[in-house]
Design a protein around this motif. Sequence first.
Motif, PDB file in Angstrom:
ATOM      1  N   ALA A  19       0.821  -1.215   0.000  1.00 25.59           N
ATOM      2  CA  ALA A  19       0.000   0.000   0.000  1.00 25.59           C
ATOM      3  C   ALA A  19       0.855   1.264   0.000  1.00 25.59           C
ATOM      4  O   ALA A  19       0.491   2.258  -0.631  1.00 25.59           O
ATOM      5  CB  ALA A  19      -0.950  -0.001   1.197  1.00 25.59           C
ATOM      6  N   ASP A  20       2.004   1.238   0.679  1.00 24.63           N
ATOM      7  CA  ASP A  20       2.885   2.411   0.694  1.00 24.63           C
ATOM      8  C   ASP A  20       3.396   2.736  -0.708  1.00 24.63           C
ATOM      9  O   ASP A  20       3.478   3.900  -1.096  1.00 24.63           O
ATOM     10  CB  ASP A  20       4.082   2.176   1.632  1.00 24.63           C
ATOM     11  N   VAL A  21       3.723   1.711  -1.469  1.00 27.08           N
ATOM     12  CA  VAL A  21       4.195   1.905  -2.842  1.00 27.08           C
ATOM     13  C   VAL A  21       3.059   2.448  -3.704  1.00 27.08           C
ATOM     14  O   VAL A  21       3.261   3.345  -4.527  1.00 27.08           O
ATOM     15  CB  VAL A  21       4.754   0.585  -3.418  1.00 27.08           C
ATOM     16  N   VAL A  22       1.864   1.920  -3.479  1.00 24.48           N
ATOM     17  CA  VAL A  22       0.685   2.388  -4.224  1.00 24.48           C
ATOM     18  C   VAL A  22       0.482   3.881  -3.983  1.00 24.48           C
ATOM     19  O   VAL A  22       0.279   4.648  -4.926  1.00 24.48           O
ATOM     20  CB  VAL A  22      -0.578   1.588  -3.839  1.00 24.48           C
ATOM     21  N   VAL A  23       0.543   4.306  -2.733  1.00 26.05           N
ATOM     22  CA  VAL A  23       0.376   5.718  -2.397  1.00 26.05           C
ATOM     23  C   VAL A  23       1.386   6.564  -3.152  1.00 26.05           C
ATOM     24  O   VAL A  23       1.037   7.574  -3.780  1.00 26.05           O
ATOM     25  CB  VAL A  23       0.497   5.955  -0.869  1.00 26.05           C
ATOM     26  N   ASN A  24       2.655   6.159  -3.119  1.00 23.36           N
ATOM     27  CA  ASN A  24       3.706   6.933  -3.790  1.00 23.36           C
ATOM     28  C   ASN A  24       3.457   7.049  -5.285  1.00 23.36           C
ATOM     29  O   ASN A  24       3.568   8.136  -5.858  1.00 23.36           O
ATOM     30  CB  ASN A  24       5.084   6.307  -3.538  1.00 23.36           C
ATOM     31  N   ILE A  25       3.132   5.963  -5.939  1.00 21.45           N
ATOM     32  CA  ILE A  25       2.941   5.981  -7.390  1.00 21.45           C
ATOM     33  C   ILE A  25       1.693   6.759  -7.779  1.00 21.45           C
ATOM     34  O   ILE A  25       1.717   7.583  -8.697  1.00 21.45           O
ATOM     35  CB  ILE A  25       2.918   4.547  -7.951  1.00 21.45           C
ATOM     36  N   VAL A  26       0.593   6.519  -7.078  1.00 21.75           N
ATOM     37  CA  VAL A  26      -0.663   7.203  -7.405  1.00 21.75           C
ATOM     38  C   VAL A  26      -0.531   8.712  -7.196  1.00 21.75           C
ATOM     39  O   VAL A  26      -0.985   9.501  -8.020  1.00 21.75           O
ATOM     40  CB  VAL A  26      -1.837   6.612  -6.591  1.00 21.75           C
ATOM     41  N   GLN A  27       0.127   9.116  -6.122  1.00 21.67           N
ATOM     42  CA  GLN A  27       0.316  10.547  -5.887  1.00 21.67           C
ATOM     43  C   GLN A  27       1.262  11.160  -6.912  1.00 21.67           C
ATOM     44  O   GLN A  27       1.022  12.254  -7.414  1.00 21.67           O
ATOM     45  CB  GLN A  27       0.819  10.797  -4.463  1.00 21.67           C
ATOM     46  N   LYS A  28       2.330  10.467  -7.249  1.00 22.45           N
ATOM     47  CA  LYS A  28       3.312  10.997  -8.202  1.00 22.45           C
ATOM     48  C   LYS A  28       2.721  11.184  -9.591  1.00 22.45           C
ATOM     49  O   LYS A  28       2.978  12.191 -10.252  1.00 22.45           O
ATOM     50  CB  LYS A  28       4.519  10.070  -8.283  1.00 22.45           C
ATOM     51  N   TYR A  29       1.912  10.234 -10.037  1.00 25.31           N
ATOM     52  CA  TYR A  29       1.383  10.284 -11.396  1.00 25.31           C
ATOM     53  C   TYR A  29      -0.066  10.761 -11.477  1.00 25.31           C
ATOM     54  O   TYR A  29      -0.614  10.874 -12.565  1.00 25.31           O
ATOM     55  CB  TYR A  29       1.502   8.900 -12.056  1.00 25.31           C
ATOM     56  N   LEU A  63     -13.143  -5.210   4.033  1.00 24.74           N
ATOM     57  CA  LEU A  63     -11.742  -5.078   3.638  1.00 24.74           C
ATOM     58  C   LEU A  63     -11.574  -3.938   2.637  1.00 24.74           C
ATOM     59  O   LEU A  63     -10.691  -3.095   2.790  1.00 24.74           O
ATOM     60  CB  LEU A  63     -11.250  -6.396   3.020  1.00 24.74           C
ATOM     61  N   LEU A  64     -12.440  -3.882   1.637  1.00 27.15           N
ATOM     62  CA  LEU A  64     -12.363  -2.820   0.629  1.00 27.15           C
ATOM     63  C   LEU A  64     -12.650  -1.446   1.239  1.00 27.15           C
ATOM     64  O   LEU A  64     -11.987  -0.472   0.911  1.00 27.15           O
ATOM     65  CB  LEU A  64     -13.321  -3.111  -0.524  1.00 27.15           C
ATOM     66  N   ALA A  65     -13.630  -1.383   2.139  1.00 25.30           N
ATOM     67  CA  ALA A  65     -13.958  -0.109   2.783  1.00 25.30           C
ATOM     68  C   ALA A  65     -12.793   0.385   3.635  1.00 25.30           C
ATOM     69  O   ALA A  65     -12.467   1.580   3.637  1.00 25.30           O
ATOM     70  CB  ALA A  65     -15.219  -0.260   3.633  1.00 25.30           C
ATOM     71  N   THR A  66     -12.155  -0.529   4.344  1.00 25.68           N
ATOM     72  CA  THR A  66     -11.000  -0.160   5.168  1.00 25.68           C
ATOM     73  C   THR A  66      -9.863   0.352   4.293  1.00 25.68           C
ATOM     74  O   THR A  66      -9.251   1.390   4.583  1.00 25.68           O
ATOM     75  CB  THR A  66     -10.526  -1.365   6.012  1.00 25.68           C
ATOM     76  N   ALA A  67      -9.575  -0.363   3.203  1.00 25.45           N
ATOM     77  CA  ALA A  67      -8.512   0.065   2.297  1.00 25.45           C
ATOM     78  C   ALA A  67      -8.838   1.420   1.686  1.00 25.45           C
ATOM     79  O   ALA A  67      -7.972   2.295   1.582  1.00 25.45           O
ATOM     80  CB  ALA A  67      -8.307  -0.979   1.200  1.00 25.45           C
ATOM     81  N   GLN A  68     -10.097   1.608   1.319  1.00 20.19           N
ATOM     82  CA  GLN A  68     -10.523   2.877   0.725  1.00 20.19           C
ATOM     83  C   GLN A  68     -10.319   4.022   1.716  1.00 20.19           C
ATOM     84  O   GLN A  68      -9.849   5.100   1.350  1.00 20.19           O
ATOM     85  CB  GLN A  68     -11.981   2.775   0.295  1.00 20.19           C
ATOM     86  N   SER A  72      -7.951   7.268   1.390  1.00 14.26           N
ATOM     87  CA  SER A  72      -8.624   8.559   1.511  1.00 14.26           C
ATOM     88  C   SER A  72      -7.873   9.465   2.485  1.00 14.26           C
ATOM     89  O   SER A  72      -7.760  10.671   2.263  1.00 14.26           O
ATOM     90  CB  SER A  72     -10.064   8.343   1.980  1.00 14.26           C
ATOM     91  N   GLN A  73      -7.331   8.884   3.555  1.00 13.98           N
ATOM     92  CA  GLN A  73      -6.557   9.645   4.526  1.00 13.98           C
ATOM     93  C   GLN A  73      -5.272  10.196   3.910  1.00 13.98           C
ATOM     94  O   GLN A  73      -4.687  11.140   4.429  1.00 13.98           O
ATOM     95  CB  GLN A  73      -6.225   8.771   5.742  1.00 13.98           C
ATOM     96  N   GLN A  74      -4.850   9.616   2.806  1.00 14.54           N
ATOM     97  CA  GLN A  74      -3.661  10.094   2.086  1.00 14.54           C
ATOM     98  C   GLN A  74      -4.048  11.037   0.945  1.00 14.54           C
ATOM     99  O   GLN A  74      -3.214  11.410   0.129  1.00 14.54           O
ATOM    100  CB  GLN A  74      -2.888   8.895   1.498  1.00 14.54           C
ATOM    101  N   GLY A  75      -5.335  11.377   0.879  1.00 15.94           N
ATOM    102  CA  GLY A  75      -5.816  12.278  -0.166  1.00 15.94           C
ATOM    103  C   GLY A  75      -6.063  11.592  -1.501  1.00 15.94           C
ATOM    104  O   GLY A  75      -6.121  12.247  -2.537  1.00 15.94           O
ATOM    105  N   ILE A  76      -6.218  10.281  -1.475  1.00 16.87           N
ATOM    106  CA  ILE A  76      -6.421   9.512  -2.703  1.00 16.87           C
ATOM    107  C   ILE A  76      -7.831   8.942  -2.718  1.00 16.87           C
ATOM    108  O   ILE A  76      -8.224   8.216  -1.800  1.00 16.87           O
ATOM    109  CB  ILE A  76      -5.399   8.361  -2.800  1.00 16.87           C
ATOM    110  N   GLN A  77      -8.574   9.277  -3.765  1.00 16.77           N
ATOM    111  CA  GLN A  77      -9.907   8.703  -3.944  1.00 16.77           C
ATOM    112  C   GLN A  77      -9.756   7.380  -4.681  1.00 16.77           C
ATOM    113  O   GLN A  77      -9.202   7.348  -5.778  1.00 16.77           O
ATOM    114  CB  GLN A  77     -10.806   9.649  -4.735  1.00 16.77           C
TER     115      GLN A  77
END
Length: 137
Positions: A19-29, A63-68, A72-77
Amino acid sequence: MFKTVLFPVDQSRESREAADVVVNIVQKYGSRLVLLSVLEPAAEEEASSSEDAMKSHEAIAQLLATAQTIFSQQGIQAETREETGKPAFAICDVADEIDADLIIMGTRGMGLTDEGLADSVTSRVINLSPCPVLVVP
């Protein structure tokens, strides 16, 4: 570069670490993020009653709601999808449907068997995927 990222999630430690890698990539791009959880048919067959099957679907939804919420707390929809089927095939089918540019997933260690390298969902996704797969150890 990565307009749409697919992140298959489960309750494993490897998924949480990816998930940390996902946050970095999604925010960067500025990528669209789609979270996917797959309920295997065997899990449904083991559910001897409709009540047990309902609990399985509720666990996936939670599980999906928790991940979402975490994203969301990282500013990612993040969009969510729940599928039923063999995980590797379902992941690749969804990647194709949403025109994913990248699949990011955690991996569990692949052991050796008498036949060689053990098959895993991750290795099957790598072989079947319609797009690049980033595997986070």
